[in-house]
Design an enzyme around this catalytic site. Structure first.
Site, PDB file in Angstrom:
ATOM      1  N   PHE A  46     -58.041  17.948 -37.247  1.00 54.54           N
ATOM      2  CA  PHE A  46     -56.115  17.557 -37.295  1.00 54.54           C
ATOM      3  C   PHE A  46     -55.655  15.888 -37.691  1.00 54.54           C
ATOM      4  O   PHE A  46     -54.640  15.806 -37.483  1.00 54.54           O
ATOM      5  CB  PHE A  46     -55.863  17.894 -35.503  1.00 54.54           C
ATOM      6  CG  PHE A  46     -56.531  16.741 -34.300  1.00 54.54           C
ATOM      7  CD1 PHE A  46     -56.716  15.838 -34.534  1.00 54.54           C
ATOM      8  CD2 PHE A  46     -57.882  17.565 -33.989  1.00 54.54           C
ATOM      9  CE1 PHE A  46     -58.097  14.970 -33.859  1.00 54.54           C
ATOM     10  CE2 PHE A  46     -58.569  16.638 -33.128  1.00 54.54           C
ATOM     11  CZ  PHE A  46     -58.625  15.403 -32.722  1.00 54.54           C
ATOM     12  N   GLY A  49     -53.633  15.939 -40.525  1.00 54.12           N
ATOM     13  CA  GLY A  49     -52.324  15.481 -41.138  1.00 54.12           C
ATOM     14  C   GLY A  49     -51.521  15.851 -39.714  1.00 54.12           C
ATOM     15  O   GLY A  49     -50.154  14.963 -39.634  1.00 54.12           O
ATOM     16  N   HIS A  50     -52.188  14.225 -38.991  1.00 57.48           N
ATOM     17  CA  HIS A  50     -51.258  13.704 -37.758  1.00 57.48           C
ATOM     18  C   HIS A  50     -52.021  12.459 -37.221  1.00 57.48           C
ATOM     19  O   HIS A  50     -52.568  12.397 -36.701  1.00 57.48           O
ATOM     20  CB  HIS A  50     -52.226  14.904 -36.169  1.00 57.48           C
ATOM     21  CG  HIS A  50     -50.819  14.461 -35.278  1.00 57.48           C
ATOM     22  ND1 HIS A  50     -50.993  13.371 -34.268  1.00 57.48           N
ATOM     23  CD2 HIS A  50     -49.548  15.076 -34.930  1.00 57.48           C
ATOM     24  CE1 HIS A  50     -50.585  13.782 -33.280  1.00 57.48           C
ATOM     25  NE2 HIS A  50     -49.359  14.531 -33.934  1.00 57.48           N
ATOM     26  N   PHE A  51     -51.697  11.897 -37.715  1.00 56.68           N
ATOM     27  CA  PHE A  51     -50.675  10.803 -38.820  1.00 56.68           C
ATOM     28  C   PHE A  51     -51.587  10.909 -40.061  1.00 56.68           C
ATOM     29  O   PHE A  51     -52.213   9.852 -39.750  1.00 56.68           O
ATOM     30  CB  PHE A  51     -49.082  10.184 -38.462  1.00 56.68           C
ATOM     31  CG  PHE A  51     -48.805  11.312 -36.994  1.00 56.68           C
ATOM     32  CD1 PHE A  51     -47.853  12.711 -37.647  1.00 56.68           C
ATOM     33  CD2 PHE A  51     -48.947  10.399 -36.594  1.00 56.68           C
ATOM     34  CE1 PHE A  51     -47.275  13.306 -36.504  1.00 56.68           C
ATOM     35  CE2 PHE A  51     -48.388  11.092 -35.651  1.00 56.68           C
ATOM     36  CZ  PHE A  51     -47.228  12.584 -35.317  1.00 56.68           C
ATOM     37  N   VAL A  56     -53.311  10.538 -34.784  1.00 55.89           N
ATOM     38  CA  VAL A  56     -53.425   9.937 -33.389  1.00 55.89           C
ATOM     39  C   VAL A  56     -54.156  11.526 -32.999  1.00 55.89           C
ATOM     40  O   VAL A  56     -53.278  12.863 -33.565  1.00 55.89           O
ATOM     41  CB  VAL A  56     -51.975  10.254 -32.705  1.00 55.89           C
ATOM     42  CG1 VAL A  56     -51.603   9.762 -31.363  1.00 55.89           C
ATOM     43  CG2 VAL A  56     -51.455   8.266 -33.567  1.00 55.89           C
TER      44      VAL A  56
END
EC number: 4.2.1.59
Length: 148
Positions: A46, A49-51, A56
């Site tokens: 994750f 893409g986050h971020f 985070v």
């Protein structure tokens, strides 16, 4: 020393990589409380893409981590052994601190109410003893012979 390791966790709950969000169970009082550990690493999918540039852990995945810890607590209770616990509701969720790569997420879950095939747990996810997230979760443990 852990009470349950990753292999024993996977014997209890159906979650697997990349959606298994716990490394070990540190403390377990069946029917009462559990403390689990999730080591948050930059290798988590994750974070791509986050971020980008500011990784985070998504709040929804912190809630999922707490739900998995709750599942273990529930399924180690004698009447629910061998079944699957499902998340039925999320109440009073609050996010107070961001969780980043390198953090050790401690998942604290306490049984509040339990009746028939459902119940409620109180949860906190902490980093360095500071609350990152708190919530109350409702769980359902259906009869495996019946479709939900």
């Amino acid at each position: 020393m852990s009470v349950l390791d990753a292999a024993e966790i996977m014997d209890l709950i159906p979650n697997r990589y990349p959606i298994l969000f716990m490394d070990k169970v540190d403390e377990l009082n069946p029917g009462e409380s559990i403390v689990c550990t999730k080591n948050v690493t930059i290798n988590e999918e994750f974070f791509q893409g986050h971020f980008p540039g500011n990784p985070v852990m998504p709040g929804v995945l912190i809630i999922e981590s707490l739900a998995q810890a709750a599942s273990i607590l529930i399924l180690k209770t004698e009447k629910y052994q061998g079944k699957t616990a499902y998340l039925g509701a999320i109440d009073s969720a609050k996010f107070r601190k961001v969780v980043r790569p390198g953090d050790v997420l401690k998942l604290h879950v306490t049984m509040e109410k339990q009746r028939d095939n459902m119940g409620k747990v109180k949860c906190e996810a902490k980093v360095e003893d500071k609350v990152a997230c708190s919530a109350e979760l409702t769980f359902i443990v259906p009869d495996p012979k019946k479709k939900i």
